[in-house]
Write an enzyme that holds these catalytic residues in place. Structure first.
Site, PDB file in Angstrom:
ATOM      1  N   GLU A  92       0.835  -1.212   0.000  1.00 28.41           N
ATOM      2  CA  GLU A  92       0.000   0.000   0.000  1.00 28.41           C
ATOM      3  C   GLU A  92       0.867   1.258   0.000  1.00 28.41           C
ATOM      4  OE1 GLU A  92      -2.972  -0.125  -0.738  1.00 28.41           O
ATOM      5  OE2 GLU A  92      -3.351  -2.250  -0.372  1.00 28.41           O
ATOM      6  N   ASP A 124       3.494  -4.744  -5.549  1.00 22.34           N
ATOM      7  CA  ASP A 124       3.868  -6.065  -5.036  1.00 22.34           C
ATOM      8  C   ASP A 124       5.376  -6.162  -4.852  1.00 22.34           C
ATOM      9  OD1 ASP A 124       1.337  -7.119  -4.826  1.00 22.34           O
ATOM     10  OD2 ASP A 124       1.375  -8.128  -6.760  1.00 22.34           O
TER      11      ASP A 124
END
Length: 667
Positions: free
Chosen positions: A505, A569
């Site tokens: 995030e 990711d």
């Protein structure tokens, strides 16, 4: 809207203060008949996948879905307790309980049939061409041609403004209309069947039902051909086009936006136009399409919106279309469908009850500490970048330091007093009231300062997000629980799961879209030209990597559509491992059950994405989802990370190996 929240399921809590020997990896999740060097995803997740075969109601089921099921049961218990009591009229408890009861009352819904739609369908059937805009502005559940909504101005993130966006497709995505693949043709055929079935359920004869189907498909195909693809919509600048309403009325004479906003009691001067070329086609259709065709198009949109809240025949028609798209075999149980309604409409009302029972206050403090550890690690990565100048690094560090962190639940709960739920009215009519309530709630923000304390997910949501216009990361209570975070597990496991997703995030603030917003959430360029070119070169290389992945026979991944999530990711993995190493203070982590700390870290990450998925859902998600499929979030991303190769002794010649020159490291 132009900028969507960058969301990813997330979990977490403290990685310290353990009193018992820490647990390592659950060996049952592994499939040791597969070599980690050949297919790491199958090695790390194969045991879990065998133990959790797809049930008929799922098109995909993974560890996130498993947690969502647990949370759904928790919320069900709360709603059942409210439904069993007699609540005072007008209270949130009454609204939640009555909405749930109405959704569960199949006898009443089947008796009513299409009757709840009668008045609105009659109005649509008598609407002349020049009054289509009137219905679009005033009829809840009618979603034709386009949408409008209020959010932060990308150029002035402290103020809300109005956006105008393409829409109006019953299948949602333009590619279902424009692609000539076997799958797209199958879905178009199912959609025609769906439209014909809906028409007959509201009383059309065979000829009229065929006419409606033909008219709807013709109009929606014309609209689809002029819409931006999902990949094109990642270009923020191309969709930020401020124009005055007066200019828009002149430019698109058959779309009277001033009248549209007047009917919504809004005094709108300027609109951010998302896809200017699209509205020229809308204007043309509104002018030239047969009047009956316009009515058929509105009828189909309206009935399709209502279908999930009507009799079993409507629900079955809706499900048959879902089957064609996702491959799911069985309708979800009625209680799950009924529960989703108050859980969505009155999300924070239920959330307040949820956190009181399931989210201890101590978890919030533990999460804040862990997020701080990840922020420190990301700062170290920024400092060590070789492709970025000191000037841009300083700006990046400023943005990182300015992150707002939201954990668990909002400090102020949403007020639902203006929403009425009347059990004497049909279910659908109450849903319409809720739709209008949310439209009014959003429109009320127009021209006002942005409320940066507001949450965009309810506390019981099993997910997390980054919002670029407020530069915030948010982790709702629903995701902050086992099985993703285990207080009894060792730090390597927790950093590999929770830590990676926190880092994910955070990295969204610096992905291909997030990097275009400054520390205050404004869409401005804070990069030097050379640094921007260097970033784009690396991003293009990552796009090419994922473009080369064959997700199904003849179908490849879309590296451009998934670029932001793939960057996040990779960043999450690298930053979380640094945070874990920092936590060791120079010591070496223990070997547990034969696995080194790095092995446990990467296995824990893979287990986050364990799941089974149907072939049809693979095709659907590859077309529509900005996230890569779980298998490739593991195998595709890990092939760029050197410590992963070392951890599992992966060398040149092994299928999981990627030569150093072909690897991409961004953050």
């Amino acid at each position: 809207m132009i900028i969507a929240l960058s969301a990813l399921a997330f979990v977490g809590a403290s990685c310290s203060q353990k009193t018992a020997a820490p647990k390592g990896i659950d060996a049952a999740n592994l499939d040791t008949t597969v070599s980690a060097k050949a297919d790491f995803y199958d090695y790390a997740c194969g045991g879990w996948m065998k133990a959790n075969p797809l049930k008929p109601e799922y098109s995909r089921f993974g560890t996130f879905d498993q947690l969502a099921e647990n949370t759904r049961e928790q919320v069900r218990g709360l709603v059942d307790s409210l439904a069993a009591a007699t609540a005072e009229p007008g209270t949130n408890a009454q609204k939640v309980a009555d909405l749930y009861r109405m959704g569960m009352d199949s006898v009443r819904l089947n008796n009513e049939g299409a009757a709840p739609l009668a008045a609105d369908l009659e109005l649509i059937a008598s609407t002349p061409r020049e009054k289509v805009i009137d219905l679009m502005a005033t009829m809840p559940g009618l979603g034709v041609f386009f949408g409008t909504g209020v959010q932060a101005d990308l150029a002035n993130s402290n103020m809300n403004t109005m956006y105008w966006e393409q829409g109006g497709l019953g299948l949602g995505d333009r590619d279902y209309y424009t692609n000539n693949t076997e799958n797209a043709e199958k879905i178009r055929a199912a959609y025609r069947t769906y439209l014909t079935t809906l028409a007959k359920l509201i009383g059309y004869d065979d000829a009229a039902a065929q006419r409606l189907t033909d008219n709807v498909v013709k109009i929606e195909t014309e609209l689809a051909n002029s819409q931006m693809t999902r990949t094109e919509q990642r270009d923020i600048a191309a969709q930020y086009n401020p124009m005055t309403v007066a200019e828009l009325v002149k430019t698109y004479p058959n779309i009277d936006l001033k009248h549209y906003f007047d009917l919504q009691k809004l005094d709108v001067d300027t609109v951010i136009v998302g896809q200017p070329q699209y509205y020229a086609v809308v204007s043309k259709v509104l002018k030239n399409a047969d009047e009956q065709a316009l009515r058929d198009y509105m009828t189909a949109s309206y009935v399709s919106s209502a279908a999930p809240y009507l009799s079993d025949d409507f629900i079955a028609a809706n499900f048959a279309l879902d089957q064609a798209i996702s491959g799911v075999e069985e309708q979800r149980p009625r209680w799950k469908r009924a529960l989703a309604v108050p859980n969505g409409i009155l999300g924070e009302a239920l959330g307040e009850l949820y956190v009181e029972k399931y989210f201890p206050a101590s978890s919030k403090e533990k999460m804040l500490k862990l997020v701080g550890n990840l922020q420190t690690a990301l700062g170290q990565h920024i400092d060590n970048l070789t492709w970025m100048s000191d000037t841009t690094k300083a700006k990046a560090k400023e943005k990182l330091a300015a992150f707002t962190v939201k954990i668990g639940y909002p400090d102020k709960w949403r007020d639902y007093s203006a929403l009425t739920v009347d059990p004497e009215l049909p279910y659908w009519n109450n849903i319409q009231k809720a739709i209008q309530f949310n439209i009014d709630y959003n429109n009320n923000d127009y021209g006002k300062p942005v409320d940066r304390a507001r949450w965009h997910m309810s506390p019981q949501t099993v997910n997390a997000y980054y919002n670029p216009t407020t530069n915030e990361i948010c982790f709702p209570a629903g995701i902050l629980q086992q099985p993703f975070f285990d207080p009894a597990a060792d730090d390597a496991v927790n950093y590999g799961a929770i830590g990676v997703v926190i880092g994910h995030e955070m990295t969204h603030g610096f992905d291909d879209q997030g990097r275009q917003f400054d520390k205050d959430g404004n869409f401005v360029n804070w990069w030097t030209d050379d640094d921007a070119k260097a970033f784009n070169a690396l991003a293009d290389k990552l796009v090419a990597q994922f473009d080369s992945i064959e997700v199904a026979p003849g179908t490849r991944a879309n590296g451009r559509l998934t670029l932001g999530e793939n960057i996040a990711d990779q960043g999450g993995l690298r930053v979380a491992r640094t945070a874990y190493l920092n936590s060791l203070n120079g010591a070496e982590g223990p070997v547990i059950d034969g696995f080194t700390p790095d092995q446990r870290f990467y296995l824990a990450y893979a287990n986050v994405w364990a799941g089974n998925i149907r072939d049809a859902e693979i095709l659907s998600r590859t077309q529509n989802d900005p996230h890569s499929l779980g298998r490739w979030r593991v195998n595709g991303t890990l092939r760029n990370i050197e410590p992963f190769f070392t951890a599992f002794d992966i060398k040149e010649g092994d299928p999981m190996y990627l030569p150093e020159a072909e690897r991409v490291v961004i953050w």
